[in-house]
Write an enzyme that holds these catalytic residues in place. Structure first.
Site, mmCIF file in Angstrom:
data_model
loop_
_atom_site.group_PDB
_atom_site.id
_atom_site.type_symbol
_atom_site.label_atom_id
_atom_site.label_comp_id
_atom_site.label_asym_id
_atom_site.label_seq_id
_atom_site.Cartn_x
_atom_site.Cartn_y
_atom_site.Cartn_z
ATOM 1 N N ASP A 56 34.111 37.682 -24.246
ATOM 2 C CA ASP A 56 33.966 36.458 -25.044
ATOM 3 C C ASP A 56 33.978 36.862 -26.520
ATOM 4 O OD1 ASP A 56 33.085 34.155 -26.397
ATOM 5 O OD2 ASP A 56 31.853 33.524 -24.699
ATOM 6 N N HIS A 112 35.357 33.704 -22.589
ATOM 7 C CA HIS A 112 34.583 32.476 -22.721
ATOM 8 C C HIS A 112 35.154 31.433 -21.756
ATOM 9 C CE1 HIS A 112 31.897 29.824 -24.991
ATOM 10 N NE2 HIS A 112 32.850 28.910 -24.954
ATOM 11 N N CYS A 162 29.311 26.159 -22.567
ATOM 12 C CA CYS A 162 29.753 26.331 -23.952
ATOM 13 C C CYS A 162 28.700 25.737 -24.891
ATOM 14 C CB CYS A 162 31.151 25.718 -24.141
ATOM 15 S SG CYS A 162 31.885 26.011 -25.765
#
Length: 296
Positions: free
Chosen positions: A233, A265, A176
């Site tokens: 995502d 994600h 991330c």
């Protein structure tokens, strides 16, 4: 064995003006120890979360010296004399909690010295924060990129000096926001042999303290980068991921991108509902192969 450069020579920073900028303001460390267990910022920790024991490992919380004090972190490495190839593991926005620690132990079981520094220890106490927007606005957005790469440099230097790590076999991976940092660090440190970014944001807002996006440094990479992304995502469009690859390759850089269909994600985050076992396991195998291919 030679230590990685704490500060790369100016020639290696071509095209990165504004990213590495000294001096940056010094602050005391708000966090002096790591989160115990999982982050409080997620309301659900799923039973599927992988648990890796420390048998045969030297694993636990550490203190990493920086220019303005000790930064907490987590290290896991095999028992024995080493030297071990080194992987710097860069956290999500939630801090170095059990998921990141377990990732370090998984790497240590494979023979790596894995070090995860708590990069946001100056900005806020992630051991107490439960609101994601608060974390983003009060912690993540307040971290200068110059300080971030300096902290990563300090983590490498400490691992080489005190943790039986081989600085000539250096890799970096991040998840991330840590994926974004992976792109930036791959453009900063010429000692990195291989980098793997898990769904790292490529765009976003620029500021005085965060002047470059990951997309901005695509042509300045100094290490081969593997990017692992999900087609579903909602925050990282596939077109942006493909553009990142194409921009880097046009500049003569080595970048490979894998995009997993119907995958959201944070698909590697096994403690969260976003976890996708097949994609996570495939990405892990690809990461290890990438490290091996480039000498880590």
């Amino acid at each position: 064995m030679t230590s990685p450069l704490a500060t790369p020579p100016s020639s290696t920073l071509e095209g990165l003006d504004g990213l590495v900028r000294e001096p940056f303001s010094r602050r005391s460390f708000v966090m002096t120890s790591l989160i115990t267990g999982f982050t409080l910022a997620t309301t659900t920790v799923l039973a599927q979360a992988i648990k890796t024991d420390a048998t045969g490992l030297v694993a636990g919380d550490v203190q990493i010296p920086t220019s303005d004090g000790n930064m907490p972190g987590y290290r896991a490495m095999p028992e024995g004399n080493g030297p071990f190839p080194l992987v710097i593991v860069i956290e999500e926005i939630f801090g170095v909690h059990e998921y990141i620690k377990d990732t370090c132990r998984r790497l240590a079981k494979l023979g790596y010295c894995a070090v995860a520094p708590e990069l946001y220890a100056r900005q806020g106490d992630l051991t107490k924060m439960t609101d994601v927007q608060q974390i983003v606005s009060q912690v993540i957005s307040k971290k200068p990129d110059a300080e971030l790469v300096s902290d990563l440099d300090a983590s490498v230097a400490w691992a080489v000096k005190d943790s039986k790590a081989d600085g000539n076999r250096l890799a970096v991976t991040g998840f991330c926001r840590g994926g974004r940092a992976t792109w930036l660090y791959a453009a900063h440190n010429p000692k990195i042999k291989a980098a793997v970014a898990w769904y790292g944001p490529l765009g976003g807002n620029r500021s005085d303290i965060q002047p470059k996006t990951a997309a901005d440094v695509a042509g300045a990479l100094q290490a081969p980068v593997l990017g692992l992304y999900g087609a579903a995502d909602t925050g990282i469009p596939v077109a942006d991921v493909e553009k990142q690859r194409d921009t880097a390759r046009a500049a003569g850089k080595t970048v490979e991108i894998v995009i997993y269909p119907d995958t959201p994600h944070a698909f590697h985050a096994d403690y969260r509902p976003s976890y996708r076992k097949e994609a996570a396991e495939d990405g892990w195998k690809r990461m290890l192969a990438w490290f091996k291919q480039y000498g880590v």
